[in-house]
Design an enzyme around this catalytic site. Structure first.
Site, PDB file in Angstrom:
ATOM      1  N   ASP A   1       0.846  -1.198   0.000  1.00  9.00           N
ATOM      2  CA  ASP A   1       0.000   0.000   0.000  1.00  9.00           C
ATOM      3  C   ASP A   1       0.879   1.244   0.000  1.00  9.00           C
ATOM      4  OD1 ASP A   1      -2.917   1.053   0.608  1.00  9.00           O
ATOM      5  OD2 ASP A   1      -1.571   2.181   1.919  1.00  9.00           O
TER       6      ASP A   1
ATOM      7  N   TYR B   1       2.851   9.759   0.048  1.00 10.68           N
ATOM      8  CA  TYR B   1       3.968   9.177   0.814  1.00 10.68           C
ATOM      9  C   TYR B   1       5.327   9.429   0.136  1.00 10.68           C
ATOM     10  CZ  TYR B   1       0.025   6.420   2.696  1.00 10.68           C
ATOM     11  OH  TYR B   1      -1.174   6.012   3.218  1.00 10.68           O
TER      12      TYR B   1
ATOM     13  N   LYS C   1      -2.637   6.019  -4.347  1.00  5.95           N
ATOM     14  CA  LYS C   1      -3.753   6.938  -4.068  1.00  5.95           C
ATOM     15  C   LYS C   1      -3.481   8.316  -4.649  1.00  5.95           C
ATOM     16  CE  LYS C   1      -3.830   4.594   0.393  1.00  5.95           C
ATOM     17  NZ  LYS C   1      -2.433   4.526   0.859  1.00  5.95           N
TER      18      LYS C   1
ATOM     19  N   HIS D   1      -7.611   9.665  -2.135  1.00  3.88           N
ATOM     20  CA  HIS D   1      -7.016   9.514  -0.798  1.00  3.88           C
ATOM     21  C   HIS D   1      -7.894  10.122   0.308  1.00  3.88           C
ATOM     22  CE1 HIS D   1      -2.811   9.055   1.221  1.00  3.88           C
ATOM     23  NE2 HIS D   1      -3.759   8.826   2.087  1.00  3.88           N
TER      24      HIS D   1
HETATM   25  P1  NAD Z   1       0.024   0.859  11.989  1.00  2.81           P
HETATM   26  O1  NAD Z   1      -1.237   0.757  12.766  1.00  2.81           O
HETATM   27  O2  NAD Z   1       0.335  -0.156  10.947  1.00  2.81           O
HETATM   28  O3  NAD Z   1       1.181   0.943  13.067  1.00  2.81           O
HETATM   29  C1  NAD Z   1       2.530   0.981  12.706  1.00  2.81           C
HETATM   30  C2  NAD Z   1       3.384   1.142  13.966  1.00  2.81           C
HETATM   31  O4  NAD Z   1       3.048   0.123  14.903  1.00  2.81           O
HETATM   32  C3  NAD Z   1       4.860   0.948  13.668  1.00  2.81           C
HETATM   33  O5  NAD Z   1       5.450   2.171  13.285  1.00  2.81           O
HETATM   34  C4  NAD Z   1       5.393   0.437  15.008  1.00  2.81           C
HETATM   35  O6  NAD Z   1       5.592   1.521  15.870  1.00  2.81           O
HETATM   36  C5  NAD Z   1       4.231  -0.386  15.519  1.00  2.81           C
HETATM   37  N1  NAD Z   1       4.321  -1.819  15.197  1.00  2.81           N
HETATM   38  C6  NAD Z   1       4.190  -2.423  13.981  1.00  2.81           C
HETATM   39  N2  NAD Z   1       4.271  -3.753  14.099  1.00  2.81           N
HETATM   40  C7  NAD Z   1       4.478  -4.027  15.417  1.00  2.81           C
HETATM   41  C8  NAD Z   1       4.650  -5.204  16.163  1.00  2.81           C
HETATM   42  N3  NAD Z   1       4.618  -6.405  15.582  1.00  2.81           N
HETATM   43  N4  NAD Z   1       4.826  -5.098  17.491  1.00  2.81           N
HETATM   44  C9  NAD Z   1       4.839  -3.890  18.106  1.00  2.81           C
HETATM   45  N5  NAD Z   1       4.678  -2.726  17.459  1.00  2.81           N
HETATM   46  C10 NAD Z   1       4.505  -2.784  16.117  1.00  2.81           C
HETATM   47  O7  NAD Z   1       0.088   2.361  11.410  1.00  2.81           O
HETATM   48  P2  NAD Z   1       0.178   3.080   9.997  1.00  2.81           P
HETATM   49  O8  NAD Z   1       1.494   2.925   9.360  1.00  2.81           O
HETATM   50  O9  NAD Z   1      -0.312   4.458  10.244  1.00  2.81           O
HETATM   51  O10 NAD Z   1      -0.910   2.317   9.091  1.00  2.81           O
HETATM   52  C11 NAD Z   1      -0.594   1.243   8.238  1.00  2.81           C
HETATM   53  C12 NAD Z   1      -0.698   1.649   6.794  1.00  2.81           C
HETATM   54  O11 NAD Z   1      -2.018   2.149   6.498  1.00  2.81           O
HETATM   55  C13 NAD Z   1       0.203   2.832   6.414  1.00  2.81           C
HETATM   56  O12 NAD Z   1       1.555   2.477   6.336  1.00  2.81           O
HETATM   57  C14 NAD Z   1      -0.437   3.239   5.115  1.00  2.81           C
HETATM   58  O13 NAD Z   1      -0.051   2.336   4.090  1.00  2.81           O
HETATM   59  C15 NAD Z   1      -1.914   3.110   5.464  1.00  2.81           C
HETATM   60  N6  NAD Z   1      -2.518   4.380   5.921  1.00  2.81           N
HETATM   61  C16 NAD Z   1      -3.432   4.991   5.124  1.00  2.81           C
HETATM   62  C17 NAD Z   1      -4.016   6.191   5.497  1.00  2.81           C
HETATM   63  C18 NAD Z   1      -5.034   6.843   4.612  1.00  2.81           C
HETATM   64  O14 NAD Z   1      -5.393   8.005   4.848  1.00  2.81           O
HETATM   65  N7  NAD Z   1      -5.528   6.160   3.592  1.00  2.81           N
HETATM   66  C19 NAD Z   1      -3.664   6.792   6.712  1.00  2.81           C
HETATM   67  C20 NAD Z   1      -2.732   6.162   7.528  1.00  2.81           C
HETATM   68  C21 NAD Z   1      -2.183   4.946   7.130  1.00  2.81           C
END
Ligand code: NAD
Length: 279
Positions: free
Chosen positions: A47, A52, A77, A110
């Site tokens: 994704d 980004y 997006k 987005h």
């Molecule tokens: P996420 O909920 O995936 O959390 C990521 C964070 O959780 C990491 O940086 C780390 O600190 C922690 N983490 C990850 N794996 C772990 C584990 N196994 N144990 C402990 N801690 C752990 O947050 P995100 O990156 O905001 O969301 C995931 C994806 O969703 C993004 O990378 C992006 O691709 C998408 N996204 C989209 C939008 C949108 O507006 N469409 C907004 C935010 C995110």
């Protein structure tokens, strides 16, 4: 490993792996290698987004992976500055150029930016892209039921997905229910609540019972609810850990306990209030 990640069938018959790799805010210099790590760990879905600024690195990983293109699922997006019809088409061309792909699997609006009021225009442009065959599916992100209703009224293609914030502190049930009623798959962004939900004692208790980690339990909860997830991690061991969620099952009372953690707490913007076009 990749065989164990199930696919969800979208409303146009396209299959999306239920678990993918999130790339928002990965360190830029490591993004290519981390996406390759994810592919090695069995992920086949990634994704990204124009916002980004890492589509090129994602595309480089796709090219370097040696995995047949048809086995990979790439989402990007449309950025907020490009809702005007011609801007959206030009921005989509740039996405293909950055990714070095001829076809993207899924392309999303987005954010709806309701104050700007041009998301149905952006959607019309995405419908053109879809009809051209250069996106196998199109959808939206951060759309509330009101925004979706307008798209359904004005458009001819039903969005395949709505990518919205969902995690144990924010179940987003109304938006998920609207999707279920209209054949729109919910993709749960920030599925781990950006890591903030993982200290919940309820999660620790359930994780211990299964010999799993809290992150795995949260991802399993999403999977059993039928949503698509793409956790992000820059830590190789966690990238592997986050994909190992298809060989255990949560009991109904465990599912309910996690759902019960909902406290209406977002980690990101409310879609009605996000109106920035400068990112
Ligand atoms: P996420 O909920 O995936 O959390 C990521 C964070 O959780 C990491 O940086 C780390 O600190 C922690 N983490 C990850 N794996 C772990 C584990 N196994 N144990 C402990 N801690 C752990 O947050 P995100 O990156 O905001 O969301 C995931 C994806 O969703 C993004 O990378 C992006 O691709 C998408 N996204 C989209 C939008 C949108 O507006 N469409 C907004 C935010 C995110």
């Amino acid at each position: 490993m990749s065989d164990s990640i199930p696919a969800i069938v979208l409303n146009n018959g396209v299959r999306i792996p239920q678990l993918g790799f999130g790339t928002y805010k990965l360190p830029a210099e490591d993004t290519r290698d981390l996406v390759l790590r994810a592919f090695e760990a069995g992920y086949r879905h990634v994704d990204t987004a124009q916002m980004y600024r890492n589509e090129r690195a994602v595309g480089e990983a796709v090219a370097a992976s040696g995995i047949p293109r048809a086995e990979l699922f790439v989402t990007s997006k449309l950025n907020n500055a490009f809702h005007a019809h011609d801007d959206a088409l030009a921005a989509f061309d740039r996405t293909l150029d950055e990714l070095q792909l001829e076809v993207v699997d899924l392309f999303l609006v987005h954010w709806p930016l309701p104050a700007l009021g041009r998301y149905t225009e952006a959607w019309a442009a995405l419908e053109e892209v879809y009809r051209s065959g250069r996106a196998r599916a199109i959808g939206v992100s951060n759309f509330q039921p009101d925004h979706l209703r307008r798209v359904l009224d004005a458009g001819t293609v039903v969005p395949a997905v709505n990518q919205v914030e969902v995690h144990p502190w924010f179940g987003n049930e109304e938006v998920r229910a609207f999707g279920r009623e209209h054949g729109i798959v919910t993709e749960a962004w920030s599925p781990l609540g950006r890591g903030r939900v993982l200290d919940e004692p309820t999660l620790a208790r359930i994780a211990e019972g299964h010999g799993r980690t809290p992150a795995q339990v949260v991802l399993r909860w999403h999977v059993q609810r039928g949503d698509v997830v793409f956790p992000k991690s820059a830590t190789p061991s966690r990238i592997v850990e986050n994909a190992r969620v298809f060989d255990f099952e949560l009991e109904p009372d465990e599912m309910a306990a996690i759902t019960g953690l909902d406290r209406g707490e977002r980690t990101g913007s409310h879609p009605d209030e996000e109106n920035r076009t400068d990112r």
